[in-house]
Motif scaffolding. Structure first.
Motif, mmCIF file in Angstrom:
data_model
loop_
_atom_site.group_PDB
_atom_site.id
_atom_site.type_symbol
_atom_site.label_atom_id
_atom_site.label_comp_id
_atom_site.label_asym_id
_atom_site.label_seq_id
_atom_site.Cartn_x
_atom_site.Cartn_y
_atom_site.Cartn_z
ATOM 1 N N CYS A 56 0.827 -1.212 0.000
ATOM 2 C CA CYS A 56 0.000 0.000 0.000
ATOM 3 C C CYS A 56 0.862 1.262 0.000
ATOM 4 O O CYS A 56 0.635 2.182 -0.778
ATOM 5 C CB CYS A 56 -0.912 0.034 1.221
ATOM 6 S SG CYS A 56 -2.243 -1.176 1.153
ATOM 7 N N HIS A 57 1.825 1.316 0.922
ATOM 8 C CA HIS A 57 2.583 2.566 1.101
ATOM 9 C C HIS A 57 3.691 2.745 0.063
ATOM 10 O O HIS A 57 4.277 3.817 -0.023
ATOM 11 C CB HIS A 57 3.165 2.645 2.512
ATOM 12 C CG HIS A 57 2.105 2.899 3.552
ATOM 13 N ND1 HIS A 57 1.546 4.138 3.767
ATOM 14 C CD2 HIS A 57 1.476 2.053 4.403
ATOM 15 C CE1 HIS A 57 0.630 4.050 4.724
ATOM 16 N NE2 HIS A 57 0.563 2.801 5.128
ATOM 17 N N ILE B 39 -9.524 5.635 -0.574
ATOM 18 C CA ILE B 39 -8.878 6.824 -0.006
ATOM 19 C C ILE B 39 -7.406 6.777 -0.365
ATOM 20 O O ILE B 39 -6.882 5.724 -0.707
ATOM 21 C CB ILE B 39 -9.024 6.898 1.533
ATOM 22 C CG1 ILE B 39 -8.404 5.656 2.190
ATOM 23 C CG2 ILE B 39 -10.476 7.046 1.941
ATOM 24 C CD1 ILE B 39 -8.240 5.795 3.685
ATOM 25 N N VAL C 238 -7.102 6.122 13.202
ATOM 26 C CA VAL C 238 -6.728 6.995 12.091
ATOM 27 C C VAL C 238 -7.802 6.951 11.004
ATOM 28 O O VAL C 238 -7.533 7.087 9.827
ATOM 29 C CB VAL C 238 -5.350 6.622 11.485
ATOM 30 C CG1 VAL C 238 -4.229 7.135 12.362
ATOM 31 C CG2 VAL C 238 -5.217 5.140 11.265
ATOM 32 N N TRP D 21 -2.220 -3.645 12.971
ATOM 33 C CA TRP D 21 -1.015 -4.482 12.976
ATOM 34 C C TRP D 21 -0.715 -5.111 14.318
ATOM 35 O O TRP D 21 -0.173 -6.214 14.385
ATOM 36 C CB TRP D 21 0.187 -3.675 12.476
ATOM 37 C CG TRP D 21 0.023 -3.347 11.034
ATOM 38 C CD1 TRP D 21 -0.219 -2.118 10.486
ATOM 39 C CD2 TRP D 21 0.025 -4.272 9.939
ATOM 40 N NE1 TRP D 21 -0.364 -2.230 9.123
ATOM 41 C CE2 TRP D 21 -0.216 -3.538 8.771
ATOM 42 C CE3 TRP D 21 0.192 -5.650 9.847
ATOM 43 C CZ2 TRP D 21 -0.288 -4.126 7.511
ATOM 44 C CZ3 TRP D 21 0.122 -6.252 8.598
ATOM 45 C CH2 TRP D 21 -0.120 -5.490 7.454
HETATM 46 C C1 HEC Z 1 -4.052 -2.208 2.979
HETATM 47 C C2 HEC Z 1 -3.196 -1.070 2.741
HETATM 48 C C3 HEC Z 1 -2.200 -0.705 3.835
HETATM 49 C C4 HEC Z 1 -1.205 -1.476 4.359
HETATM 50 C C5 HEC Z 1 -0.841 -2.902 3.979
HETATM 51 C C6 HEC Z 1 -0.520 -0.652 5.328
HETATM 52 N N1 HEC Z 1 -1.105 0.586 5.391
HETATM 53 FE FE1 HEC Z 1 -0.551 2.124 6.601
HETATM 54 N N2 HEC Z 1 -2.158 3.201 5.968
HETATM 55 C C7 HEC Z 1 -3.031 2.814 4.973
HETATM 56 C C8 HEC Z 1 -4.066 3.831 4.826
HETATM 57 C C9 HEC Z 1 -5.201 3.800 3.827
HETATM 58 C C10 HEC Z 1 -3.782 4.818 5.778
HETATM 59 C C11 HEC Z 1 -4.598 6.094 6.067
HETATM 60 C C12 HEC Z 1 -5.432 5.910 7.314
HETATM 61 C C13 HEC Z 1 -6.515 4.852 7.194
HETATM 62 O O1 HEC Z 1 -7.438 4.999 6.449
HETATM 63 O O2 HEC Z 1 -6.441 3.805 7.867
HETATM 64 C C14 HEC Z 1 -2.559 4.395 6.468
HETATM 65 C C15 HEC Z 1 -1.938 5.123 7.478
HETATM 66 C C16 HEC Z 1 -0.716 4.812 8.026
HETATM 67 C C17 HEC Z 1 0.010 5.642 8.964
HETATM 68 C C18 HEC Z 1 -0.420 7.010 9.449
HETATM 69 C C19 HEC Z 1 0.181 8.027 8.529
HETATM 70 C C20 HEC Z 1 -0.208 9.452 8.832
HETATM 71 O O3 HEC Z 1 -0.047 10.254 7.908
HETATM 72 O O4 HEC Z 1 -0.657 9.751 9.931
HETATM 73 C C21 HEC Z 1 1.162 4.983 9.275
HETATM 74 C C22 HEC Z 1 2.272 5.450 10.208
HETATM 75 C C23 HEC Z 1 1.139 3.719 8.563
HETATM 76 N N3 HEC Z 1 -0.006 3.667 7.801
HETATM 77 C C24 HEC Z 1 2.122 2.759 8.643
HETATM 78 C C25 HEC Z 1 2.022 1.482 8.076
HETATM 79 C C26 HEC Z 1 2.929 0.405 8.354
HETATM 80 C C27 HEC Z 1 4.172 0.497 9.240
HETATM 81 C C28 HEC Z 1 2.472 -0.680 7.651
HETATM 82 C C29 HEC Z 1 3.029 -2.098 7.634
HETATM 83 C C30 HEC Z 1 3.178 -2.747 8.928
HETATM 84 C C31 HEC Z 1 1.280 -0.257 6.932
HETATM 85 N N4 HEC Z 1 1.041 1.054 7.217
HETATM 86 C C32 HEC Z 1 0.561 -1.071 6.086
HETATM 87 C C33 HEC Z 1 -2.971 1.654 4.234
HETATM 88 C C34 HEC Z 1 -2.130 0.592 4.494
#
Ligand code: HEC
Length: 135
Positions: free
Chosen positions: A42-43, A59, A90, A101
Motif C-alpha cells: 500500500c505505502h 482513499i 486513524v 497491525w
Molecule cells: C491495505 C493497505 C495498507 C497497508 C498494507 C498498510 N497501510 Fe498504513 N495506511 C493505509 C491507509 C489507507 C492509511 C490512512 C489511514 C486509514 O485509512 O487507515 C494508512 C496510514 C498509516 C500511517 C499514518 C500516517 C499518517 O499520515 O498519519 C502509518 C504510520 C502507517 N499507515 C504505517 C504502516 C505500516 C508500518 C504498515 C506495515 C506494517 C502499513 N502502514 C501497512 C494503508 C495501508
C-alpha cells in the motif's frame, strides 16, 4: 473492497514480492524487511503511498516520508507506534483501511503473552525504519 479483502490482497502480494519466503519470527526481521513485506503493497517501496494496492483503495494512502515535516519537524514516534499497533484511531471516512497491525502480528507470533513482547519489537523496528525514511 473491504479492509479485510484489502489486507489479504496486500499480504498475498507481499508474499509474492518476497518470493514466498518461509514463515519466520518477524521480530528477527529488520524494520526494512518487515516494511517491504507488510507495508509496501500500500505505502510503496519508498513509503510515498504509491504501492500497487493503493490504487484499489477509495482513499489515498499517506506518504510516510513526510511524517516529520508534517508535524513541525518533530518525528512523532509515540503516535506512530500507536497508529501502527492500532490503538490510535486513524479513520478518515468511518472505516480504517490500515490493518490493525498490533493484532495481525500478535496472531502471526502465536497469540500468547510472549507474542506481545515480540509485537513491541516488530513495531519498534518499523518506527525506526520510518524514521530513516523522513526527508
Ligand atoms: C491495505 C493497505 C495498507 C497497508 C498494507 C498498510 N497501510 Fe498504513 N495506511 C493505509 C491507509 C489507507 C492509511 C490512512 C489511514 C486509514 O485509512 O487507515 C494508512 C496510514 C498509516 C500511517 C499514518 C500516517 C499518517 O499520515 O498519519 C502509518 C504510520 C502507517 N499507515 C504505517 C504502516 C505500516 C508500518 C504498515 C506495515 C506494517 C502499513 N502502514 C501497512 C494503508 C495501508
Amino acid at each position: 473492497m473491504n479492509s479485510r479483502t484489502v489486507l489479504i490482497a496486500a499480504l498475498a502480494l507481499s508474499a509474492m514480492l518476497s518470493g514466498g519466503a518461509q514463515a519466520q519470527a518477524f521480530d528477527e526481521y529488520s524494520g526494512q524487511e518487515t516494511f517491504m513485506r507488510f507495508c509496501a503493497a500500500c505505502h510503496g517501496e519508498s513509503g510515498q503511498g504509491d504501492g500497487p494496492v493503493a490504487a484499489g483503495l477509495p482513499i489515498s494512502v499517506p506518504d510516510l516520508t513526510r511524517l516529520r515535516q508534517r508535524r513541525g519537524n518533530q518525528f512523532p514516534e509515540e503516535v506512530l507506534r500507536k497508529i501502527i499497533d492500532g490503538q490510535e484511531t486513524v479513520v478518515v471516512h468511518g472505516t480504517r483501511y490500515m490493518p490493525v497491525w498490533g493484532y495481525e502480528f500478535w496472531v502471526e507470533e502465536g497469540a500468547d503473552d510472549a507474542a506481545k513482547e515480540r509485537v513491541e519489537i516488530i513495531v519498534d523496528n518499523l518506527v525506526e525504519y520510518l524514521r530513516s525514511l523522513q526527508r
